[in-house]
Design an enzyme around this catalytic site. Structure first.
Site, PDB file in Angstrom:
ATOM      1  N   LYS A 165      -6.061  -7.488  -2.902  1.00 20.56           N
ATOM      2  CA  LYS A 165      -5.474  -6.722  -1.796  1.00 20.56           C
ATOM      3  C   LYS A 165      -6.038  -7.227  -0.463  1.00 20.56           C
ATOM      4  O   LYS A 165      -7.244  -7.392  -0.319  1.00 20.56           O
ATOM      5  CB  LYS A 165      -5.792  -5.225  -1.994  1.00 20.56           C
TER       6      LYS A 165
ATOM      7  N   HIS B 160      -9.178  -0.556  -5.398  1.00 20.93           N
ATOM      8  CA  HIS B 160      -8.034  -1.442  -5.643  1.00 20.93           C
ATOM      9  C   HIS B 160      -8.461  -2.765  -6.252  1.00 20.93           C
ATOM     10  O   HIS B 160      -9.634  -3.137  -6.223  1.00 20.93           O
ATOM     11  CB  HIS B 160      -7.274  -1.710  -4.335  1.00 20.93           C
TER      12      HIS B 160
HETATM   13  N1  LIG Z   1       3.780   1.771  -0.921  1.00 20.48           N
HETATM   14  C1  LIG Z   1       3.390   1.512  -2.170  1.00 20.48           C
HETATM   15  O1  LIG Z   1       3.531   2.333  -3.076  1.00 20.48           O
HETATM   16  C2  LIG Z   1       2.799   0.162  -2.467  1.00 20.48           C
HETATM   17  C3  LIG Z   1       2.430  -0.182  -3.766  1.00 20.48           C
HETATM   18  C4  LIG Z   1       1.907  -1.449  -3.998  1.00 20.48           C
HETATM   19  C5  LIG Z   1       1.750  -2.330  -2.930  1.00 20.48           C
HETATM   20  N2  LIG Z   1       2.095  -1.930  -1.681  1.00 20.48           N
HETATM   21  C6  LIG Z   1       1.983  -2.818  -0.529  1.00 20.48           C
HETATM   22  O2  LIG Z   1       3.018  -3.794  -0.641  1.00 20.48           O
HETATM   23  C7  LIG Z   1       2.592  -5.002  -0.023  1.00 20.48           C
HETATM   24  C8  LIG Z   1       2.708  -6.130  -1.043  1.00 20.48           C
HETATM   25  O3  LIG Z   1       1.742  -5.938  -2.055  1.00 20.48           O
HETATM   26  P1  LIG Z   1       1.581  -6.983  -3.264  1.00 20.48           P
HETATM   27  O4  LIG Z   1       0.391  -6.560  -4.021  1.00 20.48           O
HETATM   28  O5  LIG Z   1       2.881  -7.158  -3.979  1.00 20.48           O
HETATM   29  O6  LIG Z   1       1.247  -8.324  -2.450  1.00 20.48           O
HETATM   30  P2  LIG Z   1       1.619  -9.819  -2.861  1.00 20.48           P
HETATM   31  O7  LIG Z   1       0.786 -10.697  -1.997  1.00 20.48           O
HETATM   32  O8  LIG Z   1       1.539  -9.982  -4.351  1.00 20.48           O
HETATM   33  O9  LIG Z   1       3.167  -9.940  -2.464  1.00 20.48           O
HETATM   34  C9  LIG Z   1       3.667 -10.106  -1.182  1.00 20.48           C
HETATM   35  C10 LIG Z   1       4.786 -11.143  -1.284  1.00 20.48           C
HETATM   36  O10 LIG Z   1       5.512 -11.165  -0.063  1.00 20.48           O
HETATM   37  C11 LIG Z   1       5.801 -12.521   0.215  1.00 20.48           C
HETATM   38  N3  LIG Z   1       6.118 -12.636   1.642  1.00 20.48           N
HETATM   39  C12 LIG Z   1       5.275 -12.731   2.696  1.00 20.48           C
HETATM   40  N4  LIG Z   1       5.958 -12.824   3.844  1.00 20.48           N
HETATM   41  C13 LIG Z   1       7.271 -12.777   3.503  1.00 20.48           C
HETATM   42  C14 LIG Z   1       8.477 -12.810   4.247  1.00 20.48           C
HETATM   43  N5  LIG Z   1       8.465 -12.964   5.578  1.00 20.48           N
HETATM   44  N6  LIG Z   1       9.660 -12.718   3.593  1.00 20.48           N
HETATM   45  C15 LIG Z   1       9.689 -12.591   2.244  1.00 20.48           C
HETATM   46  N7  LIG Z   1       8.569 -12.570   1.465  1.00 20.48           N
HETATM   47  C16 LIG Z   1       7.378 -12.646   2.104  1.00 20.48           C
HETATM   48  C17 LIG Z   1       4.556 -13.294  -0.215  1.00 20.48           C
HETATM   49  O11 LIG Z   1       4.830 -14.674  -0.382  1.00 20.48           O
HETATM   50  C18 LIG Z   1       4.257 -12.574  -1.539  1.00 20.48           C
HETATM   51  O12 LIG Z   1       4.983 -13.142  -2.617  1.00 20.48           O
HETATM   52  C19 LIG Z   1       1.156  -4.753   0.474  1.00 20.48           C
HETATM   53  O13 LIG Z   1       1.174  -4.363   1.822  1.00 20.48           O
HETATM   54  C20 LIG Z   1       0.707  -3.597  -0.411  1.00 20.48           C
HETATM   55  O14 LIG Z   1      -0.302  -2.825   0.174  1.00 20.48           O
HETATM   56  C21 LIG Z   1       2.599  -0.711  -1.429  1.00 20.48           C
HETATM   57  O1  LIG Z   2      -1.823  -2.819  -4.427  1.00 16.10           O
HETATM   58  C1  LIG Z   2      -1.713  -2.473  -3.227  1.00 16.10           C
HETATM   59  O2  LIG Z   2      -1.906  -3.275  -2.284  1.00 16.10           O
HETATM   60  C2  LIG Z   2      -1.335  -1.098  -2.907  1.00 16.10           C
HETATM   61  N1  LIG Z   2      -1.107  -0.796  -1.652  1.00 16.10           N
HETATM   62  C3  LIG Z   2      -0.736   0.478  -1.154  1.00 16.10           C
HETATM   63  C4  LIG Z   2      -1.778   1.005  -0.198  1.00 16.10           C
HETATM   64  O3  LIG Z   2      -2.394   0.220   0.547  1.00 16.10           O
HETATM   65  O4  LIG Z   2      -1.992   2.224  -0.167  1.00 16.10           O
HETATM   66  C5  LIG Z   2      -0.362   1.463  -2.246  1.00 16.10           C
HETATM   67  C6  LIG Z   2      -1.174   1.319  -3.458  1.00 16.10           C
HETATM   68  C7  LIG Z   2      -1.163  -0.109  -3.988  1.00 16.10           C
END
Ligand SMILES: NC(=O)c1ccc[n+]([C@@H]2O[C@H](COP(=O)([O-])OP(=O)(O)OC[C@H]3O[C@@H](n4cnc5c(N)ncnc54)[C@H](O)[C@@H]3O)[C@@H](O)[C@H]2O)c1
Ligand SMILES: O=C(O)C1=N[C@H](C(=O)O)CCC1
EC number: 1.17.1.8
Length: 250
Positions: free
Chosen positions: A139, A135
């Site tokens: 992250k 990643h």
């Molecule tokens: N399931 C999937 O397919 C998938 C894909 C990508 C990322 N993710 C996950 O999504 C999450 C976010 O990833 P990211 O890369 O966008 O992170 P990021 O840090 O860019 O974004 C998170 C955002 O949430 C905000 N935030 C934190 N607490 C908050 C609250 N209480 N209310 C509203 N906003 C709040 C932060 O200020 C930030 O802007 C991580 O856990 C990541 O692993 C999951």
């Molecule tokens: O960018 C991230 O953070 C991602 N989080 C998810 C994970 O932890 O598996 C999904 C992939 C991207």
């Protein structure tokens, strides 16, 4: 037909900002709120949100879901950090709000969901299985939610098939050299500038190996899954873990 009223939590984040654009572009949805850290959750009820897309951080997700489920707002959750304790707490909230649906998807991309499925199918046929996730370096959690779920599914499939423990003669190792142990499956996490979200499942047997690899090259890869989740969660009460259940792959 009236549009589905959707809100995004974590709207300024990497995936949240992409989700805001995807919901705005969806013909059958209306973006009614886009909240960031520090914004009042009451804005969700004031805006009449029917579904919240939760893309924040592991330290925020529980408070947000407590509010959503308590107010009968369905949720599609991509945020990571799920443990048995957290799932039990969420199930408790859902029991008190039985018409509300929550989808937790470790990964919303179709390729990642299929990688998990393929790994689950292949795992009992090989002596050795290891997971490598790669990643971007911003992250905050390791191993990824996807890799943890993949390893759990592999371990379940191997246990069901009566597989022996994996061969591994290591007797001395630097801390972390053999990765994290997730239910007996080694999981290795790489953080590298230039990457987004990638995973390899390495399987090895006598005289052969099989590698299942998936690459998310842009956050757009997660959007069809998020939109599908938002549409389906309103008619699926209770907790659904994994997008595969909405793709008839469960
Ligand atoms: N399931 C999937 O397919 C998938 C894909 C990508 C990322 N993710 C996950 O999504 C999450 C976010 O990833 P990211 O890369 O966008 O992170 P990021 O840090 O860019 O974004 C998170 C955002 O949430 C905000 N935030 C934190 N607490 C908050 C609250 N209480 N209310 C509203 N906003 C709040 C932060 O200020 C930030 O802007 C991580 O856990 C990541 O692993 C999951
Ligand atoms: O960018 C991230 O953070 C991602 N989080 C998810 C994970 O932890 O598996 C999904 C992939 C991207």
């Amino acid at each position: 037909m009236s549009k589905l009223r959707v809100a995004v939590l974590g709207a300024k984040g990497r995936i949240g900002s992409e989700a805001v654009r995807a919901v705005e572009a969806a013909q059958d949805m209306e973006l009614v709120a886009a909240l960031g850290r520090g914004d009042r959750l009451e804005a969700l009820t004031e805006a009449g949100a029917q579904v919240v897309v939760e893309l924040t951080t592991p330290d925020s997700v529980m408070e947000n879901l407590d509010f959503c489920v308590g107010h009968g707002i369905h949720a599609v959750v991509g945020t990571t950090g799920w443990t048995e304790d957290r799932l039990a707490q969420l199930n408790g909230w859902l029991a008190a709000s039985p018409e509300t649906g929550v989808l937790i998807a470790p990964n919303f991309s179709i390729g990642a969901v299929l990688t998990m499925k393929f790994a689950q199918i292949a795992a009992p046929y090989f002596e050795s299985v290891e997971v490598v996730e790669l990643h971007h370096p911003n992250k905050v959690d390791a191993p990824s939610g996807t890799a943890t779920r993949t390893a759990q599914l592999i371990a379940e499939a191997r246990s069901k098939a009566g597989c022996a423990p994996q061969p591994d003669a290591t007797t001395t190792a630097l801390d972390g050299a053999r990765g994290a142990n997730v239910d007996g499956v080694p999981v290795h996490a790489v953080r590298l500038r230039g990457l987004l979200a990638h995973q390899e499942v390495l399987l090895g047997g006598e005289g052969e190996t099989l590698t299942v690899r998936h690459d998310s090259l842009h956050h757009s890869s997660f959007m069809p899954g998020i939109l599908l989740g938002a549409r389906r969660v309103t008619t699926t009460p209770g907790l659904t873990f994994g997008l595969e259940h909405f793709l008839d792959l469960g």
